[in-house]
Scaffold this motif. Structure first.
Motif, PDB file in Angstrom:
ATOM      1  N   VAL A   1       0.857  -1.185   0.000  1.00  0.00           N
ATOM      2  CA  VAL A   1       0.000   0.000   0.000  1.00  0.00           C
ATOM      3  C   VAL A   1       0.891   1.231   0.000  1.00  0.00           C
ATOM      4  O   VAL A   1       1.764   1.372   0.861  1.00  0.00           O
ATOM      5  CB  VAL A   1      -0.934   0.023   1.221  1.00  0.00           C
ATOM      6  N   ASP A   2       0.666   2.119  -0.958  1.00  0.00           N
ATOM      7  CA  ASP A   2       1.472   3.327  -1.095  1.00  0.00           C
ATOM      8  C   ASP A   2       0.593   4.554  -0.848  1.00  0.00           C
ATOM      9  O   ASP A   2      -0.275   4.882  -1.646  1.00  0.00           O
ATOM     10  CB  ASP A   2       2.088   3.386  -2.493  1.00  0.00           C
ATOM     11  N   CYS A   3       0.828   5.225   0.278  1.00  0.00           N
ATOM     12  CA  CYS A   3       0.096   6.439   0.650  1.00  0.00           C
ATOM     13  C   CYS A   3       1.026   7.644   0.644  1.00  0.00           C
ATOM     14  O   CYS A   3       0.785   8.626   1.350  1.00  0.00           O
ATOM     15  CB  CYS A   3      -0.527   6.289   2.032  1.00  0.00           C
ATOM     16  N   SER A   4       2.098   7.595  -0.103  1.00  0.00           N
ATOM     17  CA  SER A   4       3.099   8.652  -0.056  1.00  0.00           C
ATOM     18  C   SER A   4       2.651   9.891  -0.822  1.00  0.00           C
ATOM     19  O   SER A   4       1.913   9.815  -1.802  1.00  0.00           O
ATOM     20  CB  SER A   4       4.418   8.133  -0.627  1.00  0.00           C
ATOM     21  N   GLY A   5       3.095  11.062  -0.317  1.00  0.00           N
ATOM     22  CA  GLY A   5       2.853  12.320  -1.006  1.00  0.00           C
ATOM     23  C   GLY A   5       1.403  12.720  -1.104  1.00  0.00           C
ATOM     24  O   GLY A   5       1.005  13.383  -2.056  1.00  0.00           O
ATOM     25  N   LYS A   6       0.591  12.377  -0.102  1.00  0.00           N
ATOM     26  CA  LYS A   6      -0.846  12.686  -0.132  1.00  0.00           C
ATOM     27  C   LYS A   6      -1.230  13.809   0.827  1.00  0.00           C
ATOM     28  O   LYS A   6      -2.415  14.064   1.035  1.00  0.00           O
ATOM     29  CB  LYS A   6      -1.663  11.433   0.225  1.00  0.00           C
ATOM     30  N   MET A   7      -0.257  14.459   1.455  1.00  0.00           N
ATOM     31  CA  MET A   7      -0.499  15.519   2.438  1.00  0.00           C
ATOM     32  C   MET A   7      -1.354  15.034   3.603  1.00  0.00           C
ATOM     33  O   MET A   7      -2.154  15.775   4.177  1.00  0.00           O
ATOM     34  CB  MET A   7      -1.171  16.739   1.772  1.00  0.00           C
ATOM     35  N   LEU A   8      -1.204  13.779   3.958  1.00  0.00           N
ATOM     36  CA  LEU A   8      -2.009  13.197   5.029  1.00  0.00           C
ATOM     37  C   LEU A   8      -1.602  13.753   6.390  1.00  0.00           C
ATOM     38  O   LEU A   8      -0.424  13.919   6.685  1.00  0.00           O
ATOM     39  CB  LEU A   8      -1.842  11.675   5.045  1.00  0.00           C
ATOM     40  N   THR A   9      -2.584  14.025   7.232  1.00  0.00           N
ATOM     41  CA  THR A   9      -2.335  14.414   8.624  1.00  0.00           C
ATOM     42  C   THR A   9      -2.697  13.275   9.580  1.00  0.00           C
ATOM     43  O   THR A   9      -2.460  13.383  10.778  1.00  0.00           O
ATOM     44  CB  THR A   9      -3.147  15.664   8.995  1.00  0.00           C
ATOM     45  N   ALA A  10      -3.272  12.225   9.048  1.00  0.00           N
ATOM     46  CA  ALA A  10      -3.586  11.026   9.835  1.00  0.00           C
ATOM     47  C   ALA A  10      -3.465   9.816   8.921  1.00  0.00           C
ATOM     48  O   ALA A  10      -3.625   9.926   7.705  1.00  0.00           O
ATOM     49  CB  ALA A  10      -4.993  11.105  10.423  1.00  0.00           C
ATOM     50  N   ILE A  11      -3.174   8.683   9.505  1.00  0.00           N
ATOM     51  CA  ILE A  11      -3.039   7.454   8.727  1.00  0.00           C
ATOM     52  C   ILE A  11      -4.424   6.978   8.301  1.00  0.00           C
ATOM     53  O   ILE A  11      -5.340   6.917   9.124  1.00  0.00           O
ATOM     54  CB  ILE A  11      -2.329   6.383   9.560  1.00  0.00           C
ATOM     55  N   PRO A  12      -4.622   6.663   7.016  1.00  0.00           N
ATOM     56  CA  PRO A  12      -5.941   6.219   6.553  1.00  0.00           C
ATOM     57  C   PRO A  12      -6.432   5.005   7.343  1.00  0.00           C
ATOM     58  O   PRO A  12      -5.650   4.128   7.708  1.00  0.00           O
ATOM     59  CB  PRO A  12      -5.695   5.840   5.085  1.00  0.00           C
ATOM     60  N   SER A  13      -7.710   4.993   7.610  1.00  0.00           N
ATOM     61  CA  SER A  13      -8.300   3.856   8.319  1.00  0.00           C
ATOM     62  C   SER A  13      -8.533   2.706   7.349  1.00  0.00           C
ATOM     63  O   SER A  13      -8.582   2.896   6.131  1.00  0.00           O
ATOM     64  CB  SER A  13      -9.630   4.258   8.972  1.00  0.00           C
TER      65      SER A  13
ATOM     66  N   SER B   1      -1.188   7.867  16.495  1.00  0.00           N
ATOM     67  CA  SER B   1      -1.963   7.229  17.555  1.00  0.00           C
ATOM     68  C   SER B   1      -1.185   6.037  18.091  1.00  0.00           C
ATOM     69  O   SER B   1      -0.517   5.333  17.323  1.00  0.00           O
ATOM     70  CB  SER B   1      -3.314   6.768  17.001  1.00  0.00           C
ATOM     71  N   PRO B   2      -1.252   5.772  19.407  1.00  0.00           N
ATOM     72  CA  PRO B   2      -0.551   4.601  19.953  1.00  0.00           C
ATOM     73  C   PRO B   2      -0.971   3.289  19.311  1.00  0.00           C
ATOM     74  O   PRO B   2      -0.219   2.321  19.319  1.00  0.00           O
ATOM     75  CB  PRO B   2      -0.934   4.636  21.447  1.00  0.00           C
ATOM     76  N   THR B   3      -2.188   3.264  18.720  1.00  0.00           N
ATOM     77  CA  THR B   3      -2.692   2.035  18.098  1.00  0.00           C
ATOM     78  C   THR B   3      -2.686   2.121  16.567  1.00  0.00           C
ATOM     79  O   THR B   3      -3.352   1.336  15.902  1.00  0.00           O
ATOM     80  CB  THR B   3      -4.121   1.742  18.587  1.00  0.00           C
ATOM     81  N   ALA B   4      -1.921   3.053  16.020  1.00  0.00           N
ATOM     82  CA  ALA B   4      -1.960   3.318  14.576  1.00  0.00           C
ATOM     83  C   ALA B   4      -1.695   2.077  13.729  1.00  0.00           C
ATOM     84  O   ALA B   4      -2.283   1.906  12.663  1.00  0.00           O
ATOM     85  CB  ALA B   4      -0.955   4.413  14.227  1.00  0.00           C
ATOM     86  N   PHE B   5      -0.812   1.187  14.209  1.00  0.00           N
ATOM     87  CA  PHE B   5      -0.416   0.031  13.394  1.00  0.00           C
ATOM     88  C   PHE B   5      -0.790  -1.299  14.041  1.00  0.00           C
ATOM     89  O   PHE B   5      -0.301  -2.348  13.612  1.00  0.00           O
ATOM     90  CB  PHE B   5       1.106   0.072  13.153  1.00  0.00           C
ATOM     91  N   HIS B   6      -1.647  -1.289  15.011  1.00  0.00           N
ATOM     92  CA  HIS B   6      -1.935  -2.502  15.773  1.00  0.00           C
ATOM     93  C   HIS B   6      -2.661  -3.571  14.955  1.00  0.00           C
ATOM     94  O   HIS B   6      -2.618  -4.747  15.313  1.00  0.00           O
ATOM     95  CB  HIS B   6      -2.737  -2.161  17.033  1.00  0.00           C
ATOM     96  N   ASN B   7      -3.327  -3.178  13.875  1.00  0.00           N
ATOM     97  CA  ASN B   7      -4.018  -4.159  13.027  1.00  0.00           C
ATOM     98  C   ASN B   7      -3.164  -4.625  11.851  1.00  0.00           C
ATOM     99  O   ASN B   7      -3.631  -5.396  11.018  1.00  0.00           O
ATOM    100  CB  ASN B   7      -5.328  -3.567  12.496  1.00  0.00           C
ATOM    101  N   LEU B   8      -1.931  -4.161  11.784  1.00  0.00           N
ATOM    102  CA  LEU B   8      -1.080  -4.459  10.630  1.00  0.00           C
ATOM    103  C   LEU B   8       0.072  -5.362  11.052  1.00  0.00           C
ATOM    104  O   LEU B   8       1.247  -5.039  10.877  1.00  0.00           O
ATOM    105  CB  LEU B   8      -0.561  -3.155  10.028  1.00  0.00           C
ATOM    106  N   LYS B   9      -0.267  -6.508  11.576  1.00  0.00           N
ATOM    107  CA  LYS B   9       0.729  -7.411  12.149  1.00  0.00           C
ATOM    108  C   LYS B   9       1.599  -8.104  11.110  1.00  0.00           C
ATOM    109  O   LYS B   9       2.599  -8.736  11.461  1.00  0.00           O
ATOM    110  CB  LYS B   9       0.025  -8.461  13.024  1.00  0.00           C
ATOM    111  N   GLU B  10       1.213  -7.989   9.815  1.00  0.00           N
ATOM    112  CA  GLU B  10       1.987  -8.635   8.761  1.00  0.00           C
ATOM    113  C   GLU B  10       3.044  -7.711   8.160  1.00  0.00           C
ATOM    114  O   GLU B  10       3.816  -8.138   7.299  1.00  0.00           O
ATOM    115  CB  GLU B  10       1.052  -9.111   7.639  1.00  0.00           C
TER     116      GLU B  10
ATOM    117  N   PHE C   1       4.808   0.601  17.952  1.00  0.00           N
ATOM    118  CA  PHE C   1       5.289  -0.455  17.063  1.00  0.00           C
ATOM    119  C   PHE C   1       5.175  -1.849  17.691  1.00  0.00           C
ATOM    120  O   PHE C   1       5.700  -2.818  17.122  1.00  0.00           O
ATOM    121  CB  PHE C   1       6.758  -0.209  16.699  1.00  0.00           C
ATOM    122  N   ASN C   2       4.501  -1.968  18.804  1.00  0.00           N
ATOM    123  CA  ASN C   2       4.520  -3.221  19.570  1.00  0.00           C
ATOM    124  C   ASN C   2       3.942  -4.424  18.840  1.00  0.00           C
ATOM    125  O   ASN C   2       4.291  -5.565  19.144  1.00  0.00           O
ATOM    126  CB  ASN C   2       3.775  -3.047  20.896  1.00  0.00           C
TER     127      ASN C   2
END
Length: 346
Positions: free
Chosen positions: A43-55, A75-84, A103-104
Motif C-alpha cells: 500500500v502506497d500512501c506517499s505524497g498525499k499531504m495526510l495528517t492522519a493514517i488512513p483507516s 496514535s498509539p494504536t496506529a499500526f496494531h491491526n497491521l501485524k503482517e 510499534f509493539n
C-alpha cells in the motif's frame, strides 16, 4: 423467455467483474486515498499531504509507504491491526515524538524508516518488540540523546542510521547487543567522545561514519576511540574521517600528550553550541540551499527505493484497470437495458 434469463446471467457476471475492478481501484477498504499492489500486499500512501493514517488499510498489508506527508503525531494504536508488516516508511513527515507501544504489534517488521522527521527524543522501549528488524533509519532528526538500552532487542539489526542529529553523547553499552550490525552512521552529530568499549561488540561492522562531530582530543576519554580506529583501520571503512574539533587533526593521530586532560563526561557537561550543525527542521524546509550527500538527497525525494515511484508496467496496469472498470460499467448498463426490454415485451 430465454432472452431475459441469459441477460440476467450476463448481468450477474458483469456485476461480479465490476465489483472486482472497483475493489482494485479503491485499494480494498481505504476509500481510494492510497494506491495498492494486491499481488505484493503493498500500500502506497506517499505524497498525499495526510495528517492522519488512513483507516481500514488491509490487515494483510506487508509494505506500507507513508513518506512525504504531514503526519505530526501517531496514535498509539496506529499500526496494531497491521501485524503482517515487514516494511514501514514514515520518511519525510513532521513527527516530533513517538507514542509508547506504537510499534509493539509489528513483530514481523524488518525495515523501519523514520528519516527526515523532527524527532527530539525516543520513548523507552519503543523498539523492543521489533526483534526481526534489520534496518533502522533515524537520520535527519533532532535527537539529542538515546534512552538506555534502546537497541537491546534489535539483535538482527544490520544497518543503523543516526547521522544528522544532535546527539551529544552515547549511553554506555548502547550497541552491545548489535553483533550483526554491518553499517553504522554517526556523522554530523555533537559527539565529543564515545564511552569506553562502545564499539567492542560490533564484530560484523564494515562501515562506520564518525566525521563532522566536535571530537574533543584534549580529553583522555578520546583515547578509546583513537585505539579502536587504529585497530580497525583497513577493516572498517571511513573511520579515518574522524577529526578533532580543534586543530583539524585526525583522531587517529592524537597522542597521550594531546589527550592529557581529565574531562567531565559529555552527558553531564553543559551542552556545547549547536551552531556547527544545521537543525533538521531547517534542512528539511530549505533543502535546496544546503549541500546534502547525493544518496541522502535521493532518499529524501523517495528515489532510493526503486518501488517508491510507479514503474511503467505498474502505470499500464493502473490504466488497464480503469479501462476495464469503464468497460464493465458500459456492458452492465447494456445488460440492464436488455433485461428491461425483454421484460417490457413479456
Amino acid at each position: 423467455m430465454m432472452g431475459p434469463v441469459l441477460a440476467a446471467c450476463l448481468l450477474i457476471i458483469l456485476s461480479t467483474a465490476w465489483i472486482s475492478q472497483a475493489n482494485e481501484a479503491l485499494c480494498k477498504k481505504d476509500g481510494g486515498v492510497c494506491s495498492c499492489n494486491n499481488n505484493k500486499n503493498s500500500v502506497d500512501c506517499s505524497g498525499k499531504m495526510l495528517t492522519a493514517i488512513p483507516s481500514n488499510i488491509p490487515p494483510d498489508t506487508t509494505q506500507l509507504r507513508l513518506h512525504q506527508n504531514s503526519l505530526s503525531k501517531l496514535s498509539p494504536t496506529a499500526f496494531h491491526n497491521l501485524k503482517e508488516l515487514t516494511y514501514l516508511d514514515l520518511d519525510g513527515n513532521k513527527l516530533q515524538t513517538l507514542p509508547a507501544g506504537v510499534f509493539n504489534h509489528l513483530v514481523e517488521l524488518d525495515r523501519l524508516d523514520l528519516n527526515y522527521n523532527q524527532l527530539q527524543s525516543l520513548p523507552d522501549g519503543v523498539f523492543e518488540k521489533l526483534t526481526q528488524l534489520k534496518e533502522l533509519y533515524l537520520q535527519y532528526n533532532d535527537l539529542k540523546s538515546l534512552p538506555e538500552g534502546v537497541f537491546d532487542k534489535l539483535t538482527k539489526l544490520t544497518r543503523l542510521d543516526l547521522d544528522y542529529n544532535q546527539l551529544k553523547y552515547l549511553p554506555s553499552g548502547v550497541f552491545d547487543k548489535l553483533t550483526l550490525l554491518e553499517k553504522l552512521y554517526l556523522e554530523n552529530n555533537q559527539l565529543r567522545s564515545v564511552p569506553k568499549g562502545a564499539f567492542d561488540s560490533l564484530s560484523s561492522l564494515s562501515l562506520v561514519t564518525l566525521d563532522t562531530n566536535p571530537w574533543d582530543c584534549s580529553c583522555r576519554d578520546i583515547l578509546y576511540l583513537r585505539n579502536w580506529i587504529r585497530e580497525k583501520q583497513g577493516n572498517v571503512s571511513n573511520i579515518e574521517a574522524a577529526e578533532c574539533a580543534v586543530g583539524n587533526k585526525a583522531v587517529l593521530d592524537i597522542t597521550e600528550k594531546d589527550a592529557a586532560s581529565d574531562c567531565v563526561s559529555p552527558n553531564t557537561t553543559t551542552a556545547i553550541p549547536t551552531s556547527t550543525t544545521t537543525p533538521a527542521s531547517v534542512i528539511y524546509d530549505d533543502i535546496h540551499e544546503i549541500k546534502v550527500p547525493q544518496e541522502n538527497f535521493q532518499k529524501f525525494l523517495g528515489y532510493q527505493e526503486p518501488d517508491h515511484l510507479p514503474t511503467q508496467p505498474q502505470c499500464l496496469m493502473s490504466i488497464s484497470g480503469y479501462l476495464g472498470l469503464m468497460m464493465s460499467l458500459m456492458l452492465t448498463s447494456a445488460a440492464i437495458l436488455y433485461v428491461f426490454h425483454f421484460l417490457k415485451k413479456a
